[in-house]
Design an enzyme around this catalytic site. Sequence first.
Site, mmCIF file in Angstrom:
data_model
loop_
_atom_site.group_PDB
_atom_site.id
_atom_site.type_symbol
_atom_site.label_atom_id
_atom_site.label_comp_id
_atom_site.label_asym_id
_atom_site.label_seq_id
_atom_site.Cartn_x
_atom_site.Cartn_y
_atom_site.Cartn_z
ATOM 1 N N ASN A 32 -9.113 -15.041 -45.723
ATOM 2 C CA ASN A 32 -8.034 -15.992 -45.988
ATOM 3 C C ASN A 32 -8.604 -17.197 -46.723
ATOM 4 O O ASN A 32 -9.819 -17.280 -46.923
ATOM 5 C CB ASN A 32 -7.334 -16.391 -44.678
ATOM 6 C CG ASN A 32 -8.272 -17.093 -43.724
ATOM 7 O OD1 ASN A 32 -8.716 -18.206 -43.992
ATOM 8 N ND2 ASN A 32 -8.614 -16.428 -42.618
ATOM 9 N N ASP B 3 -5.472 -12.560 -37.700
ATOM 10 C CA ASP B 3 -4.615 -12.020 -36.626
ATOM 11 C C ASP B 3 -4.789 -10.511 -36.514
ATOM 12 O O ASP B 3 -4.559 -9.924 -35.468
ATOM 13 C CB ASP B 3 -3.141 -12.317 -36.935
ATOM 14 C CG ASP B 3 -2.856 -13.808 -36.859
ATOM 15 O OD1 ASP B 3 -3.510 -14.482 -36.031
ATOM 16 O OD2 ASP B 3 -2.017 -14.304 -37.635
ATOM 17 N N LYS C 65 -18.596 2.768 -49.252
ATOM 18 C CA LYS C 65 -17.622 2.039 -50.080
ATOM 19 C C LYS C 65 -16.409 2.940 -50.359
ATOM 20 O O LYS C 65 -16.590 4.097 -50.760
ATOM 21 C CB LYS C 65 -18.300 1.618 -51.386
ATOM 22 C CG LYS C 65 -17.466 0.678 -52.196
ATOM 23 C CD LYS C 65 -18.183 0.245 -53.450
ATOM 24 C CE LYS C 65 -17.188 -0.443 -54.358
ATOM 25 N NZ LYS C 65 -17.584 -0.381 -55.742
ATOM 26 N N PHE D 152 -4.427 -25.817 -34.274
ATOM 27 C CA PHE D 152 -3.855 -26.144 -35.577
ATOM 28 C C PHE D 152 -2.733 -25.152 -35.873
ATOM 29 O O PHE D 152 -2.839 -23.978 -35.509
ATOM 30 C CB PHE D 152 -4.916 -26.055 -36.684
ATOM 31 C CG PHE D 152 -5.639 -27.345 -36.903
ATOM 32 C CD1 PHE D 152 -6.542 -27.800 -35.961
ATOM 33 C CD2 PHE D 152 -5.403 -28.115 -38.031
ATOM 34 C CE1 PHE D 152 -7.208 -29.004 -36.142
ATOM 35 C CE2 PHE D 152 -6.059 -29.319 -38.230
ATOM 36 C CZ PHE D 152 -6.960 -29.763 -37.283
ATOM 37 N N LYS E 253 4.469 -23.047 -30.477
ATOM 38 C CA LYS E 253 3.073 -22.653 -30.256
ATOM 39 C C LYS E 253 2.461 -23.487 -29.117
ATOM 40 O O LYS E 253 1.749 -22.961 -28.262
ATOM 41 C CB LYS E 253 2.302 -22.892 -31.567
ATOM 42 C CG LYS E 253 0.978 -22.166 -31.655
ATOM 43 C CD LYS E 253 0.459 -22.228 -33.092
ATOM 44 C CE LYS E 253 -0.939 -21.700 -33.211
ATOM 45 N NZ LYS E 253 -1.460 -21.702 -34.561
ATOM 46 N N LYS F 116 1.242 -21.463 -25.798
ATOM 47 C CA LYS F 116 -0.204 -21.299 -25.599
ATOM 48 C C LYS F 116 -0.818 -22.362 -24.691
ATOM 49 O O LYS F 116 -2.036 -22.426 -24.560
ATOM 50 C CB LYS F 116 -0.902 -21.271 -26.966
ATOM 51 C CG LYS F 116 -0.365 -20.142 -27.839
ATOM 52 C CD LYS F 116 -1.199 -19.890 -29.055
ATOM 53 C CE LYS F 116 -0.611 -18.737 -29.871
ATOM 54 N NZ LYS F 116 -1.389 -18.371 -31.016
#
Length: 395
Positions: free
Chosen positions: A209, A278, A288, A321, A335, A339
Amino acid sequence: MLKDKTIVIGVTGGIAAYKSLEVVSRLKKLGANVHVIMTEAATKFVQPLTFRSLSHNPVIVDMFAEPQSWDVEHISLAEKADIFLVAPATANLIGKVANGIADDMLSTTVMATKAKVVFSPAMNVNMYQNSIVQKNIIKLKEEGYRFIEPDKGYLACGTEGKGRLPEPEEVVASTVSYLLSPCDLIGKKVLITAGGTQEDLDPVRYLGNRSSGKMGYELARIAKARGANVTLISAPTHLNKPSGVKIIKVRTAEEMYQQVFRYQAEQDIIIMAAAVADYTPQSIAENKIKKSNGLTLELERTTDILEKLGNEKGEQLLVGFAAESNNLIENAQQKLKKKKIDFIVANDISARDTGFASDFNKVVIISTDDQIEVAKATKLEVADRIFSEIAKTLV
Ligand SMILES: Cc1cc2nc3c(=O)[nH]c(=O)nc-3n(C[C@H](O)[C@H](O)[C@H](O)COP(=O)(O)O)c2cc1C
């Protein structure tokens, strides 16, 4: 960022004196008013003229020279300074200050200032490890003087070891952190995660990411500047290691999970700023993957580290975050509850000039009973605001 701030930089006679030129230049670019005081020995390595040109201020070396103004210069600079940085700081200068010796312009001004003083030692590894130098450093730390830890690596004297002046960018970042932050986390243990994890597909490819890790690294710098004992668990980044911080490098979400729970129990504050994948491939191809074979990815969920931390936490303070591209506040609040987190720092990643890879961020710090908007600022300043909110709940 540093408009209206006066930074006095002391330069001593070490081979790293040339790196201070870059430090002065970077602090000027951030808007600070920079004054340089050099020791006689420092002038053997770099010309005062170069510092004068970069700082746009006269450079002081000789305490008894005809003054530039009616002020008593060492007193006037000592009073003007918002922060005093000595970089590089020789074993000699550290020894002098630790023992109350004021026999030149630099040691006299350091002694006369009430501003925060930061030493950035640089010397041969044996000199740095010398027990007298170490005792002087401990004594100065006990007296409230701050230190930027030297890096390990190749030293100009031809040896390897701890003693290198960190890169100028790092010296500047640490100095600004010390300038911004009060010393209110002494004795606290802080764990911070940073960067974007990489999930392997085959020996050469991974799913990743766009997280740069900057926010987490700046949080680590500020936590360190506030006096905390900081552990930074970092997914791959291109960033300099924050000085004085214990860094643990990981690649995958699973490695991040393992390391977080290795250190979790002993922490007072945990901040999950990393962008943890995730999903991860169900299996990693041994060779490969050839394009002629076509490609279907089978993914499975990774462990939700933040949720598990929330479920298992005791007195610990937990900060998460939420990088959102829509319904920022609503999603972040959900969230927070789901959590069991104490603070969620929500940032809108759809904004072009803040968020991923940018040096700036604009966030909302959300707790169960409050919502604080932090206007666009550098990530270092945002990190400082986050810790100011955290610190309020610790008293
Ligand atoms: C080539 C050379 C490089 C030096 N590098 C360092 C150094 O990196 N760190 C240090 O503590 N002393 C170093 N020294 C020794 C200092 O210059 C010496 O202790 C001097 O007295 C320091 O004076 P000052 O603290 O007033 O600047 C070096 C000396 C020479 C000749």
